[in-house]
Motif scaffolding. Sequence first.
Motif, short mmCIF file in Angstrom:
data_model
loop_
_atom_site.label_atom_id
_atom_site.label_comp_id
_atom_site.label_asym_id
_atom_site.label_seq_id
_atom_site.Cartn_x
_atom_site.Cartn_y
_atom_site.Cartn_z
N ARG A 242 0.96 -1.04 0.05
CA ARG A 242 0.12 0.02 -0.25
C ARG A 242 0.90 1.23 -0.09
NH1 ARG A 242 -2.70 -3.71 -1.46
NH2 ARG A 242 -4.67 -4.49 -0.37
N LEU A 243 0.39 2.15 -0.72
CA LEU A 243 1.21 3.45 -0.64
C LEU A 243 1.42 3.97 0.32
CD1 LEU A 243 -0.38 5.24 -3.84
CD2 LEU A 243 1.74 3.82 -3.98
N SER A 244 2.88 4.36 0.88
CA SER A 244 3.26 4.93 1.99
C SER A 244 3.60 6.58 1.46
CB SER A 244 4.73 4.40 2.60
OG SER A 244 5.47 4.17 1.78
N PHE A 245 3.42 6.69 0.24
CA PHE A 245 3.67 8.10 -0.56
C PHE A 245 2.26 8.38 -1.12
CE2 PHE A 245 7.94 7.15 0.72
CZ PHE A 245 8.83 8.20 1.06
N SER A 246 1.90 9.49 -1.11
CA SER A 246 0.69 9.80 -2.05
C SER A 246 0.94 9.88 -3.39
CB SER A 246 -0.02 11.17 -1.49
OG SER A 246 -0.48 11.23 -0.26
N TRP A 247 0.33 9.44 -4.48
CA TRP A 247 0.68 9.43 -5.81
C TRP A 247 0.37 10.84 -6.34
CZ3 TRP A 247 3.74 5.49 -7.63
CH2 TRP A 247 4.28 5.67 -8.93
N PRO A 248 1.21 11.73 -7.20
CA PRO A 248 0.91 12.80 -7.40
C PRO A 248 -0.05 12.99 -8.60
CG PRO A 248 3.13 12.25 -8.31
CD PRO A 248 2.65 11.14 -7.42
N ALA A 249 -1.03 13.82 -8.43
CA ALA A 249 -1.80 14.31 -9.43
C ALA A 249 -1.17 15.69 -10.19
CB ALA A 249 -3.29 14.87 -9.02
N HIS A 250 -0.01 16.10 -9.72
CA HIS A 250 0.46 17.35 -10.39
C HIS A 250 1.94 17.03 -10.38
CE1 HIS A 250 2.39 21.59 -11.09
NE2 HIS A 250 0.87 21.76 -11.75
N PRO A 251 2.83 17.46 -11.42
CA PRO A 251 4.21 17.23 -11.33
C PRO A 251 5.25 17.93 -10.63
CG PRO A 251 3.55 18.22 -13.51
CD PRO A 251 2.23 18.04 -12.71
#
Length: 832
Positions: free
Chosen positions: A592-601
């Motif tokens: 499970r992601l321990s880092f948020s996946w970015p919507a903006h670069p």
Amino acid sequence: MLTACGVGQPSLEVKKGLDIWPKIHSEVAQDPEIERQVSALLSKMTLEQKVAQMIQPEIRDITVEDMRRYGFGSYLNGGGAFPGNNKHASVKDWVDLAEAMYQASVDDTLDGIDIPTMWGTDAVHGHNNVIGATLFPHNIGLGAANNPKLIEQIAQATAKEVMATGIDWVFAPTVATVRDDRWGRTYEGYSEDPEIVKAYAAAIVHGLQGHAREDFLGDDRVISTVKHFLGDGGTVKGDDQGNNIDSEQALFDIHAQGYVGGLTAGAQSVMASFNSWQGEKIHGHQYLLTDVLKNKMGFDGFVVGDWNGHGQIPGCSNDNCPQAVNAGLDVYMVPTDAWKPLLENTIAQVRAGIIPMSRIDDAVSRILRVKFRAGLFDKPSPAKRPHANNTQLIGHEAHREIARQAVRESLVLLKNKQQLLPLAPNQHILIAGDAANNIGKQSGGWTITWQGTNNQNSDFPGGQSIYDGLARQITQAGGQVELSENGQFETKPDVAIVVFGEEPYAEGHGDRETLIYQHGNKRDLALLKSLKAQGIPVVSVFISGRPMWVNPELNASDAFVAAWLPGSQGEAVADVLLKNSEGKIQHDFTGRLSFSWPAHPSKPVNRFDQEYAPLLPYGFGLSYGMSSTLSDSLPEETGAALNTSDVYEVFNGKTQQPWQLRLFSGKQNLAVTASSMTLASLSYRTIDKEIQEDAFRLDWQGTKAGVQFVSGNGFREDLARYQAGGGVLSMTVKRGNTVADQAFVGMHCESEGDMPGSCRAQVDIGAELNKLEAQQWQVLSIDLQCFASQGVMFDQMVMPFELSATGSMSLSFSDISIKPAGDKQATIHCQD
């Protein structure tokens, strides 16, 4: 030279709130007998002997005789340093060096003291400097596994492999809480949120050192280091060694929780960080190192510096820095030959009263306390310890099985359209992508070499690539497998698995302006689209040291797996992607992601942000049977378009950070440090254009020579968006009455370990200089594509400007910059 280096100058005013910081109750309590031994030994030591305990040189810069003469308290091998400078040094070579250094340290014939030395190493994902060692997933993948018990097993296995080579001390764990994924050390962090970091810090320390009442620093254990104190994961724009401007409360709540966990578990050393807090370098930060860490939190081990980090304190240099020890640094990490003048200067500064003797005694007491606790005075020498020279421990099968479990648990499934995964192995499966059969790439930085570059699969005996595991299982199940890096095939496959991602990097070399994957060079996206266009279902396995903006790649994938940097046991990826021969799931996705996946670069996104809008949230991860939520039409506009005002200055009246201006002639190279300098037949001097000394003039007299702006910190700079945005290299110049026989402008991203001439380009500007009117300031610009077409990678820039010329010429510069959207009007352009 003895100077005070600014000692006594007030530090930047920082709001201090010691009540924020807790008293840590370490599992390792002080032992009155050890304290008596420390005091007794300290009372016998001379000043020279004490200061030598505080100096930590590197194996490339000292000899065994140096150790015998000075009796250093410790020494280290940096990334890419090996016994005899041999990358393929044997286990025996490592032990022989450890034994020689140990025997020299306890030989009192020259220095009059017999205190055992310690060897420290960066074993950060296994014993990663040693050929054949088990390489575990990097920390970012372990964070996704969220399994502290497994983390302790990894650390214990690492300790055993380290002990086999005679080394006492490991510079791990990294407990940074990463808040901006553009940081080049993101993969060394477990999470953007401190909850996992705190638990993992304790688990790693227990695994390396053992538990206080059971096997603390016994024959299977090594000294651990929690690092880097403090706030390195929270610098502005993710700038490595940059400035953290968080409040003191946030510094504790977010960035210090790993120390609460690690110090409670009994970590014996803490490494100071390169970064600043509120503008003040941590290596010289008395409030944080002494008032907070030692006095309030009660840490009684020692604080070690990082690679010449003391030299970054204003007023200091690598060989002269009393501020650091006065602030609370106990051990100077001083690679290169600066160790000797630093030792001599420190001794002189104590005698002059610049450094109090009480501070020296405190530092040495802390070092000796840890050595006594580790049993170094009682244990046999390195070659005679129980695990020494046990080659079977290096890459032991039990350790590799732990690594395989870690790989399986670290994988995060982001997309699984129409339940494409898991795959039946009895199909015709194409394996594509340049990371599929590349153990070095899947292992990332800090892998044999510092940057993890220039490694081949043969450098990983006992390791397997991702392709190796897939091919074995597919073949055993009666399927067909075809390996093709570029996606070409003989027979159309039923499905393609494409393994691709970031090239290896370490520290500031991985810093990025944006999180756009392959900005300006979408070769992997082209591969995915090519397969999709042929009606082939695509499974993407993404190798990376951080979450990245990969919307186009997600759109072009039917299934998408974040594999992070799995290490040497890549075959375990197949255990999760493939069904067994009976058509059943072998291992489900549990990561499970321990880092948020970015919507903006380029906008950092972290759990609990006031405005939290990631593409995929912290804790996200699909398991088999769960509905895939990502569409095939994610926005592909980067939002990172440059305005005409977004000019990247290299020189605009003065040299801009992080660049340094140097003159060169043949093999000679000279940093520009004065207003007038000469190197061979090339002369440099500052001149006036608009204001005093806002430009410079170069005068050539025959032989080939020139100027270059090189990276002042040794790191690569990410300028990819300028290339992607139709940028130009622009210079404002004034030529004299004659033009050189030859004149070239160059760029390159060549770095340590690259093949000579790689990633380097030159453009002939001689004809354009001839066209310029003499003695007039004019602009000359070059389309960046001229350099890119010759192989320059703009996300790895180490020299954005070099001018070389032969003959007689005078040429002045007032501005050198990289500007967006000027390619069509460039003086020299390379596009239709």
